[in-house]
Design a protein around this motif. Structure first.
Motif, PDB file in Angstrom:
ATOM      1  N   MET A 157       0.840  -1.198   0.000  1.00  0.00           N
ATOM      2  CA  MET A 157       0.000   0.000   0.000  1.00  0.00           C
ATOM      3  C   MET A 157       0.876   1.250   0.000  1.00  0.00           C
ATOM      4  O   MET A 157       1.766   1.382   0.838  1.00  0.00           O
ATOM      5  CB  MET A 157      -0.908   0.021   1.241  1.00  0.00           C
ATOM      6  N   LEU A 158       0.619   2.143  -0.929  1.00  0.00           N
ATOM      7  CA  LEU A 158       1.326   3.419  -0.933  1.00  0.00           C
ATOM      8  C   LEU A 158       0.873   4.230   0.282  1.00  0.00           C
ATOM      9  O   LEU A 158      -0.320   4.466   0.471  1.00  0.00           O
ATOM     10  CB  LEU A 158       1.027   4.194  -2.218  1.00  0.00           C
ATOM     11  N   THR A 159       1.822   4.613   1.116  1.00  0.00           N
ATOM     12  CA  THR A 159       1.532   5.398   2.318  1.00  0.00           C
ATOM     13  C   THR A 159       2.342   6.681   2.253  1.00  0.00           C
ATOM     14  O   THR A 159       3.574   6.660   2.277  1.00  0.00           O
ATOM     15  CB  THR A 159       1.877   4.608   3.589  1.00  0.00           C
ATOM     16  N   VAL A 160       1.638   7.794   2.149  1.00  0.00           N
ATOM     17  CA  VAL A 160       2.246   9.093   1.877  1.00  0.00           C
ATOM     18  C   VAL A 160       2.196   9.968   3.124  1.00  0.00           C
ATOM     19  O   VAL A 160       1.119  10.201   3.690  1.00  0.00           O
ATOM     20  CB  VAL A 160       1.508   9.798   0.722  1.00  0.00           C
ATOM     21  N   PHE A 161       3.343  10.450   3.548  1.00  0.00           N
ATOM     22  CA  PHE A 161       3.424  11.372   4.683  1.00  0.00           C
ATOM     23  C   PHE A 161       3.578  12.794   4.155  1.00  0.00           C
ATOM     24  O   PHE A 161       4.456  13.065   3.334  1.00  0.00           O
ATOM     25  CB  PHE A 161       4.615  11.019   5.569  1.00  0.00           C
TER      26      PHE A 161
ATOM     27  N   TYR B 241       4.226  -1.843   2.685  1.00  0.00           N
ATOM     28  CA  TYR B 241       3.976  -0.413   2.573  1.00  0.00           C
ATOM     29  C   TYR B 241       5.056   0.263   1.730  1.00  0.00           C
ATOM     30  O   TYR B 241       6.248   0.142   2.013  1.00  0.00           O
ATOM     31  CB  TYR B 241       3.935   0.242   3.965  1.00  0.00           C
ATOM     32  N   ASP B 242       4.612   0.963   0.703  1.00  0.00           N
ATOM     33  CA  ASP B 242       5.497   1.775  -0.126  1.00  0.00           C
ATOM     34  C   ASP B 242       5.458   3.179   0.464  1.00  0.00           C
ATOM     35  O   ASP B 242       4.462   3.894   0.327  1.00  0.00           O
ATOM     36  CB  ASP B 242       4.985   1.767  -1.566  1.00  0.00           C
ATOM     37  N   LEU B 243       6.511   3.565   1.165  1.00  0.00           N
ATOM     38  CA  LEU B 243       6.507   4.788   1.960  1.00  0.00           C
ATOM     39  C   LEU B 243       7.129   5.954   1.211  1.00  0.00           C
ATOM     40  O   LEU B 243       8.169   5.813   0.563  1.00  0.00           O
ATOM     41  CB  LEU B 243       7.279   4.548   3.264  1.00  0.00           C
ATOM     42  N   SER B 244       6.492   7.121   1.323  1.00  0.00           N
ATOM     43  CA  SER B 244       7.058   8.324   0.706  1.00  0.00           C
ATOM     44  C   SER B 244       6.714   9.544   1.547  1.00  0.00           C
ATOM     45  O   SER B 244       5.740   9.541   2.308  1.00  0.00           O
ATOM     46  CB  SER B 244       6.537   8.511  -0.723  1.00  0.00           C
TER      47      SER B 244
ATOM     48  N   PRO C 172      -6.921   4.883  -5.363  1.00  0.00           N
ATOM     49  CA  PRO C 172      -7.873   4.733  -4.254  1.00  0.00           C
ATOM     50  C   PRO C 172      -7.334   3.911  -3.090  1.00  0.00           C
ATOM     51  O   PRO C 172      -7.862   3.985  -1.982  1.00  0.00           O
ATOM     52  CB  PRO C 172      -9.069   4.036  -4.915  1.00  0.00           C
ATOM     53  N   GLU C 173      -6.293   3.113  -3.321  1.00  0.00           N
ATOM     54  CA  GLU C 173      -5.739   2.256  -2.271  1.00  0.00           C
ATOM     55  C   GLU C 173      -4.697   2.970  -1.415  1.00  0.00           C
ATOM     56  O   GLU C 173      -4.097   2.383  -0.516  1.00  0.00           O
ATOM     57  CB  GLU C 173      -5.093   1.010  -2.886  1.00  0.00           C
ATOM     58  N   THR C 174      -4.473   4.251  -1.645  1.00  0.00           N
ATOM     59  CA  THR C 174      -3.428   5.002  -0.947  1.00  0.00           C
ATOM     60  C   THR C 174      -3.862   5.419   0.454  1.00  0.00           C
ATOM     61  O   THR C 174      -5.039   5.685   0.703  1.00  0.00           O
ATOM     62  CB  THR C 174      -3.055   6.263  -1.752  1.00  0.00           C
ATOM     63  N   ALA C 175      -2.898   5.486   1.355  1.00  0.00           N
ATOM     64  CA  ALA C 175      -3.107   6.054   2.685  1.00  0.00           C
ATOM     65  C   ALA C 175      -2.249   7.312   2.807  1.00  0.00           C
ATOM     66  O   ALA C 175      -1.101   7.334   2.364  1.00  0.00           O
ATOM     67  CB  ALA C 175      -2.735   5.058   3.773  1.00  0.00           C
ATOM     68  N   VAL C 176      -2.826   8.363   3.392  1.00  0.00           N
ATOM     69  CA  VAL C 176      -2.108   9.628   3.578  1.00  0.00           C
ATOM     70  C   VAL C 176      -2.090   9.959   5.059  1.00  0.00           C
ATOM     71  O   VAL C 176      -3.103   9.810   5.755  1.00  0.00           O
ATOM     72  CB  VAL C 176      -2.772  10.772   2.784  1.00  0.00           C
ATOM     73  N   ILE C 177      -0.929  10.398   5.544  1.00  0.00           N
ATOM     74  CA  ILE C 177      -0.788  10.812   6.942  1.00  0.00           C
ATOM     75  C   ILE C 177      -0.245  12.239   6.974  1.00  0.00           C
ATOM     76  O   ILE C 177       0.838  12.515   6.448  1.00  0.00           O
ATOM     77  CB  ILE C 177       0.147   9.867   7.713  1.00  0.00           C
ATOM     78  N   ILE C 178      -1.003  13.139   7.593  1.00  0.00           N
ATOM     79  CA  ILE C 178      -0.614  14.545   7.716  1.00  0.00           C
ATOM     80  C   ILE C 178       0.053  14.741   9.072  1.00  0.00           C
ATOM     81  O   ILE C 178      -0.548  14.460  10.106  1.00  0.00           O
ATOM     82  CB  ILE C 178      -1.840  15.485   7.643  1.00  0.00           C
ATOM     83  N   VAL C 179       1.290  15.186   9.101  1.00  0.00           N
ATOM     84  CA  VAL C 179       1.987  15.392  10.369  1.00  0.00           C
ATOM     85  C   VAL C 179       1.602  16.742  10.964  1.00  0.00           C
ATOM     86  O   VAL C 179       0.938  17.561  10.325  1.00  0.00           O
ATOM     87  CB  VAL C 179       3.511  15.287  10.197  1.00  0.00           C
ATOM     88  N   GLY C 180       2.031  16.979  12.196  1.00  0.00           N
ATOM     89  CA  GLY C 180       1.786  18.259  12.860  1.00  0.00           C
ATOM     90  C   GLY C 180       3.090  18.981  13.132  1.00  0.00           C
ATOM     91  O   GLY C 180       4.151  18.583  12.657  1.00  0.00           O
ATOM     92  N   GLY C 181       2.995  20.024  13.928  1.00  0.00           N
ATOM     93  CA  GLY C 181       4.191  20.772  14.282  1.00  0.00           C
ATOM     94  C   GLY C 181       3.924  22.254  14.397  1.00  0.00           C
ATOM     95  O   GLY C 181       2.841  22.736  14.045  1.00  0.00           O
TER      96      GLY C 181
ATOM     97  N   PRO D 244     -11.305  12.303   0.418  1.00  0.00           N
ATOM     98  CA  PRO D 244     -12.445  11.444   0.095  1.00  0.00           C
ATOM     99  C   PRO D 244     -12.167  10.406  -0.994  1.00  0.00           C
ATOM    100  O   PRO D 244     -12.961   9.494  -1.185  1.00  0.00           O
ATOM    101  CB  PRO D 244     -13.495  12.460  -0.395  1.00  0.00           C
ATOM    102  N   ALA D 245     -11.053  10.562  -1.689  1.00  0.00           N
ATOM    103  CA  ALA D 245     -10.790   9.701  -2.854  1.00  0.00           C
ATOM    104  C   ALA D 245      -9.857   8.539  -2.557  1.00  0.00           C
ATOM    105  O   ALA D 245      -9.605   7.717  -3.435  1.00  0.00           O
ATOM    106  CB  ALA D 245     -10.203  10.544  -3.985  1.00  0.00           C
ATOM    107  N   ILE D 246      -9.339   8.458  -1.318  1.00  0.00           N
ATOM    108  CA  ILE D 246      -8.351   7.425  -1.010  1.00  0.00           C
ATOM    109  C   ILE D 246      -8.845   6.487   0.090  1.00  0.00           C
ATOM    110  O   ILE D 246      -9.877   6.713   0.712  1.00  0.00           O
ATOM    111  CB  ILE D 246      -6.994   8.043  -0.606  1.00  0.00           C
ATOM    112  N   TYR D 247      -8.060   5.468   0.333  1.00  0.00           N
ATOM    113  CA  TYR D 247      -8.428   4.434   1.300  1.00  0.00           C
ATOM    114  C   TYR D 247      -8.480   4.965   2.728  1.00  0.00           C
ATOM    115  O   TYR D 247      -9.381   4.645   3.502  1.00  0.00           O
ATOM    116  CB  TYR D 247      -7.407   3.293   1.206  1.00  0.00           C
ATOM    117  N   ARG D 248      -7.493   5.801   3.087  1.00  0.00           N
ATOM    118  CA  ARG D 248      -7.409   6.265   4.476  1.00  0.00           C
ATOM    119  C   ARG D 248      -6.627   7.569   4.528  1.00  0.00           C
ATOM    120  O   ARG D 248      -5.599   7.715   3.866  1.00  0.00           O
ATOM    121  CB  ARG D 248      -6.710   5.208   5.325  1.00  0.00           C
ATOM    122  N   ILE D 249      -7.125   8.520   5.325  1.00  0.00           N
ATOM    123  CA  ILE D 249      -6.373   9.754   5.562  1.00  0.00           C
ATOM    124  C   ILE D 249      -6.313   9.980   7.063  1.00  0.00           C
ATOM    125  O   ILE D 249      -7.291   9.758   7.785  1.00  0.00           O
ATOM    126  CB  ILE D 249      -6.982  10.964   4.827  1.00  0.00           C
TER     127      ILE D 249
END
Length: 320
Positions: free
Chosen positions: A1-5, A37-40, A68-77, A98-103
């Motif tokens: 799964m592509l997981t984008v930070f 997980y394909d991490l970027s 649609p199978e992508t997961a996105v993680i938004i960091v803080g700071g 709304p267009a991806i697997y998980r945010i």
């Protein structure tokens, strides 16, 4: 799964590195069967992005589209306030979510999800020190000031700093089950799975933070392990091999609370976690927390948190 930070200038380094390492370690634990997980790491413009710790990371530019199978993680700071007004980032989040697997968001990254309109009417977590600010800024968000992470359909939010790793472990378990999650947590020397509703507040941790010299760290560990038992100040003094008078004086100087007051706070916090993560009766929780009766629990709980244990439980039911 592509997981984008997603990072931005002045992001918090551990908000990125903690969850990122959970998924990277899961890949290592599963290396014989293939990468999970394909991490970027991405940012608005790509290139070097400087964290609040002064360490920069290399990023790619925001992708125009994601599967649609992508997961996105938004960091803080600390840079999140400036990022909230970014004319490229916020629309990208609003379109992508709304267009991806998980945010997901870590810590104050919740402000960016809210700014993009993805938290309307939803329960959400953020760092305890920013809960009021998030609620004031976004009245349509049901801010959960207690939980270490919250899941609302495909949108996940977590509390501050290390809670991002709890979020990542929960997502790993959701994706691949408890076996790999437990193995990964063990490799990282983490709790296998802290429940999302576990309170992010901890009098115990607060006390440890106050004890700069760590003189009473072992004592606090002992208290927590024996919280259901009768504990007197004299017993605490014996644990640290001090006279009761000397112990009380040094404890107040180091912690800022009397030993008796600190013990009451720790019992109340233990009860609060039990109320949130279990359906046990108030009588059971009272005794497991070291209180002699429900009445004593009620009295101390109201003093510490301003509400009754029963009302705390009703709030949890309302908030899901």
């Amino acid at each position: 799964m592509l997981t984008v930070f997603v990072v931005f200038d002045n992001f918090l380094l551990l908000d990125l590195s903690g969850p990122l390492q959970v998924f990277a370690s899961a890949n290592e634990m599963n290396s014989d069967a293939g990468m999970l997980y394909d991490l970027s790491v991405v940012s608005v413009k790509g290139g070097q992005v400087r964290s609040s710790a002064g360490v920069s990371v290399m990023s790619s530019a925001l992708p125009a589209t994601l599967s649609p199978e992508t997961a996105v993680i938004i960091v803080g700071g600390p840079g999140v306030d400036q990022a909230r007004s970014d004319a490229v980032l916020i629309p990208w989040i609003a379109k992508t979510g709304p267009a991806i697997y998980r945010i997901s968001s870590v810590c104050t990254g919740a402000f960016l999800l809210a700014e993009a309109g993805l938290l309307k009417g939803m329960r959400a977590a953020t760092h305890w020190n920013h809960c009021d600010k998030l609620q004031r800024a976004f009245a349509d968000v049901r801010v959960d000031a207690h939980s270490i992470f919250v899941r609302e359909a495909s949108v996940w939010t977590s509390a501050g700093i290390t809670a991002g790793m709890d979020l990542a472990l929960a997502q790993l378990e959701d994706d691949h089950g408890s076996g790999l999650t437990n193995t990964t947590a063990k490799e990282l020397v983490l709790y296998s799975r802290r429940p999302g509703k576990q309170s992010q507040f901890s009098s115990f941790i607060d006390l440890l933070n106050r004890d700069q010299s760590s003189v009473f760290s072992d004592l606090h560990q002992w208290i927590l392990s024996n919280i259901d038992k009768e504990i007197r100040v004299s017993t605490m003094a014996q644990q640290v091999k001090m006279s009761e008078r000397s112990f009380a004086r040094k404890y107040v100087a180091s912690i800022g609370l009397s030993p008796a007051a600190a013990l009451c706070r720790m019992r109340a916090e233990f009860a609060r976690n039990a109320l949130i993560v279990s359906d046990a009766s108030l009588k059971t929780i009272s005794f497991k927390s070291g209180f002699k009766s429900i009445a004593q629990l009620n009295r101390v709980y109201r003093k510490c948190f301003g509400i009754s244990p029963q009302f705390e439980r009703e709030l949890r039911k309302v908030n899901g």
